[in-house]
Design a protein around this motif. Structure first.
Motif, PDB file in Angstrom:
ATOM      1  N   ILE A   1      -3.028  -2.031   4.253  1.00 50.15           N
ATOM      2  CA  ILE A   1      -3.136  -0.362   4.585  1.00 50.15           C
ATOM      3  C   ILE A   1      -3.135  -0.172   5.496  1.00 50.15           C
ATOM      4  CG2 ILE A   1      -5.487   0.796   4.007  1.00 50.15           C
ATOM      5  CD1 ILE A   1      -5.910  -0.562   1.564  1.00 50.15           C
TER       6      ILE A   1
ATOM      7  N   ALA B   1       1.012  -1.088   0.064  1.00 48.21           N
ATOM      8  CA  ALA B   1      -0.316   0.273  -0.004  1.00 48.21           C
ATOM      9  C   ALA B   1       1.218   0.928  -0.154  1.00 48.21           C
ATOM     10  CB  ALA B   1      -1.191  -0.458   1.337  1.00 48.21           C
TER      11      ALA B   1
ATOM     12  N   LEU C   1      -0.024   5.306   0.560  1.00 47.43           N
ATOM     13  CA  LEU C   1      -0.991   6.349   0.586  1.00 47.43           C
ATOM     14  C   LEU C   1      -0.354   7.795   0.691  1.00 47.43           C
ATOM     15  CD1 LEU C   1      -3.080   4.480   3.322  1.00 47.43           C
ATOM     16  CD2 LEU C   1      -3.174   4.610   0.508  1.00 47.43           C
TER      17      LEU C   1
ATOM     18  N   ILE D   1      -7.459   3.387  -3.818  1.00 45.51           N
ATOM     19  CA  ILE D   1      -7.947   3.474  -1.713  1.00 45.51           C
ATOM     20  C   ILE D   1      -8.299   5.279  -1.677  1.00 45.51           C
ATOM     21  CG2 ILE D   1      -6.987   3.513   0.182  1.00 45.51           C
ATOM     22  CD1 ILE D   1      -7.101   0.737  -1.125  1.00 45.51           C
TER      23      ILE D   1
ATOM     24  N   VAL E   1      -3.038   0.202  -3.354  1.00 45.61           N
ATOM     25  CA  VAL E   1      -2.322  -1.079  -3.129  1.00 45.61           C
ATOM     26  C   VAL E   1      -2.644  -2.115  -3.727  1.00 45.61           C
ATOM     27  CG1 VAL E   1      -4.945  -2.149  -2.431  1.00 45.61           C
ATOM     28  CG2 VAL E   1      -2.501  -2.868  -1.539  1.00 45.61           C
TER      29      VAL E   1
END
Length: 176
Positions: free
Chosen positions: A148, A104, A106, A131, A114
């Motif tokens: 995540i 993942a 972010l 995501i 992901v």
């Protein structure tokens, strides 16, 4: 061989007999010009209160400008990749080792993607899912949820409840 006293380094000390001075060291007793410019002051010192107040106003303007630029950088930084989580796993019992993974990436808003790679003897399958705010519109495997959560909560187990819990299994065909 170099004669003792025939060379001086940039600090005015005599060279050691037989030494090999560096190519960058000047041969005169004067310090390098770069050093002189570094320590040279370009502005004069204030002589009275009026000049001091003028300098303070100038500094205040510069500080306000730098503060504004810092706030802009903070806002822009929210959209760069800041959080990473990876989970290695073995989805199939007939293949040994944890050669599969979910990864993942972010930003500061818990948005990104992901990527999951499932390794089997027959081949390798790779899946990517977007995501947004820590959630995906696609069904997530347990390993993807864990990756995540690791990215968001830095291995803190309290974050796992944030994700949907509907999955059809861990790594079987069609679950990703």
């Amino acid at each position: 061989m170099v004669e003792s006293g025939s060379l001086e380094n940039c600090y005015g000390r005599k060279a050691i007999e037989g030494s090999n001075p560096s190519a960058s060291a000047p041969l005169s007793g004067a310090p390098p010009k770069i050093m002189i410019k570094f320590f040279k002051k370009n502005k004069k010192e204030p002589k009275n209160l009026k000049e001091i107040l003028s300098q303070f106003k100038s500094l205040e303007k510069n500080f306000a400008k730098i503060s504004e630029e810092l706030e802009n950088l903070k806002k822009e930084n929210k959209f760069s990749i800041q959080k990473v989580g990876i989970v290695r796993f073995n989805p199939f019992s007939e293949v040994g080792g944890n050669q599969s993974f979910s990864f993942a990436l972010l930003d500061g808003n818990d948005s990104g993607f992901v990527i999951t790679s499932l390794y089997a003897r027959e081949g390798n399958r790779v899946y990517g899912k977007p995501i947004k705010d820590g959630q995906s519109e696609y069904l997530l495997s347990e390993e993807e949820k864990e990756a995540i959560a690791k990215a968001i909560f830095k291995n803190n187990e309290q974050g796992k409840s944030k994700f949907n819990t509907k999955t059809t299994g861990s790594g079987g065909n069609g679950t990703h």
